[in-house]
Enzyme design. Structure first.
Site, PDB file in Angstrom:
ATOM      1  CB  ILE A   9      -0.969   0.000   1.216  1.00  0.00           C
ATOM      2  CG1 ILE A   9      -2.079   1.045   1.013  1.00  0.00           C
ATOM      3  CG2 ILE A   9      -0.209   0.210   2.530  1.00  0.00           C
ATOM      4  CD1 ILE A   9      -3.201   0.944   2.029  1.00  0.00           C
ATOM      5  CB  THR A  10       4.093   2.216   1.492  1.00  0.00           C
ATOM      6  OG1 THR A  10       4.891   1.071   1.169  1.00  0.00           O
ATOM      7  CG2 THR A  10       3.516   2.067   2.890  1.00  0.00           C
ATOM      8  CD  GLN A  12       3.662   4.191 -10.104  1.00  0.00           C
ATOM      9  OE1 GLN A  12       4.238   5.097 -10.674  1.00  0.00           O
ATOM     10  NE2 GLN A  12       3.594   2.970 -10.626  1.00  0.00           N
ATOM     11  CG  LEU A  82      -1.175  -3.847  -5.262  1.00  0.00           C
ATOM     12  CD1 LEU A  82      -1.463  -2.348  -5.242  1.00  0.00           C
ATOM     13  CD2 LEU A  82      -1.629  -4.476  -6.571  1.00  0.00           C
ATOM     14  CB  SER A 127       5.218  -7.985 -14.228  1.00  0.00           C
ATOM     15  OG  SER A 127       6.150  -7.206 -14.943  1.00  0.00           O
ATOM     16  CD  GLU A 129      10.619  -6.403 -17.294  1.00  0.00           C
ATOM     17  OE1 GLU A 129      11.415  -7.317 -17.611  1.00  0.00           O
ATOM     18  OE2 GLU A 129      10.707  -5.237 -17.703  1.00  0.00           O
ATOM     19  CE1 TYR A 151       8.774  -7.557 -10.101  1.00  0.00           C
ATOM     20  CE2 TYR A 151       8.847  -7.254 -12.484  1.00  0.00           C
ATOM     21  CZ  TYR A 151       8.199  -7.095 -11.279  1.00  0.00           C
ATOM     22  OH  TYR A 151       6.960  -6.486 -11.241  1.00  0.00           O
ATOM     23  NE  ARG A 186       7.488   2.959 -12.047  1.00  0.00           N
ATOM     24  CZ  ARG A 186       7.322   1.673 -11.885  1.00  0.00           C
ATOM     25  NH1 ARG A 186       7.194   1.178 -10.660  1.00  0.00           N
ATOM     26  NH2 ARG A 186       7.261   0.860 -12.906  1.00  0.00           N
TER      27      ARG A 186
END
Length: 325
Positions: A9-10, A12, A82, A127, A129, A151, A186
């Site tokens: 939650i912290t 972006q 997230l 993602s 990616e 990742y 970001r």
């Protein structure tokens, strides 16, 4: 009143999503690492303006017991997962930590929800990616994955775990395959924010150059504030599914750089220095998403276009640095 639980939650996306859900009348809960409470100035800057409107819980994605306790206490209607180690370059430097924390955290959370809140609808932040060395352009929900970073590998595992909990246990679990999404929130380690901040610093006389890596890499860049709406829409459907969220456009890092400098009235050629140290060991050259399924199923489409996004980020960093001066 619906209850939503947000990991990350912290970050972006977490901050934009929390704002979005509060506006929808949700009771919003977030999981914070203990370090966030110890250093709120550094870790909570994106949610400082809404901190009194949300409920925060100290917990760790690396502990099943911690996640189970939180989920069991809240019994959320929706959960948005997230949180992750999301900086691709760092994942090459510490691949063990990236893979372990990203995969185990997702597995622990899915298991905790299955055991104590099985009716909770789950969103997993997959993602672009995952596509990595792409076999077709644009990429859609049926494009094979070929990740080119630890990742990306960890996100493929999270995708498969989420799909498996949906198919094996009947969990309402969705994968959002989000392409690059940026904003003034970001992190500074990401190339888009590095550019917008670098341009602002040069414009204000705080720096004389901006060192970057591969300018030829192309990405599908959207606005994070648009993408969190897509996350929510996925969980409002009758059946769980997986969706690509993108703009359908691709732009090179060089285009981003040129536009950012031009918006500040500067010529990028005078300030940009190519530094091989910023090249990835295995580069992903072109990513572009086909979001037609999301548009067809629940009417989502991006609102903020590339040029507007770049200008927004440069303007925001100019304002931040001017106020700090």
């Amino acid at each position: 009143m619906k209850k939503a639980l947000i990991t990350g939650i912290t970050g972006q996306d977490g901050s934009y999503l929390a704002e979005f859900l509060l506006a929808k009348g949700y009771q919003v809960h977030g999981i914070l690492r203990r370090v966030a409470f110890e250093d709120p100035e550094h870790h909570l800057w994106r949610i400082r303006h809404i901190i009194k409107k949300i409920v925060v819980h100290s917990g760790s994605l690396e502990s099943f017991a911690s996640l189970f306790q939180i989920v069991n206490k809240i019994k959320p209607d929706e959960c948005y997962h997230l949180a992750a180690q999301s900086f691709v370059s760092y994942s090459f430097e510490d691949e063990f930590s990236t893979i372990n924390s990203n995969i185990n955290g997702t597995h622990y959370l899915l298991s905790a929800i299955k055991e104590s809140a099985p009716r909770c609808r789950v969103y997993f932040a997959a993602s672009s990616e995952m596509f990595g060395k792409v076999r077709e352009t644009p990429q859609n929900e049926n494009t094979p994955f070929h990740p080119r970073s630890p990742y990306g590998i960890s996100k493929v595992a999270g995708f498969d775990l989420t799909r498996n909990y949906r198919e094996a246990y009947g969990l309402f679990a969705c994968n959002g395959i989000l392409f690059n999404h940026e904003s003034p929130r970001r992190g500074y380690e990401f190339v888009t924010r590095k550019v917008s901040n670098g341009v602002a610093r040069i414009k204000l006389g705080l720096d004389k150059e901006l060192r970057l890596g591969n300018l030829k890499a192309k990405r599908d860049w959207g606005f994070a504030g648009d993408y969190v709406q897509a996350m929510w829409l996925m969980l409002q459907q009758n059946k769980p599914d997986d969706y690509v969220i993108a703009t359908g456009e691709t732009h090179s890092i060089k285009e981003f750089v040129k536009l950012a400098f031009a918006h500040a009235g500067l010529d990028y050629k005078k300030y940009v220095v190519i530094d091989k140290n910023f090249y990835r060991p295995a580069e992903v050259n072109v990513l572009m998403g086909d979001y037609s399924k999301a548009k067809r199923k629940f009417g989502w489409k991006p609102r903020i276009r590339f040029q507007e996004l770049v200008k927004m980020m440069v303007d925001a960093d100019l304002k931040i640095l001017s106020q700090a001066a």
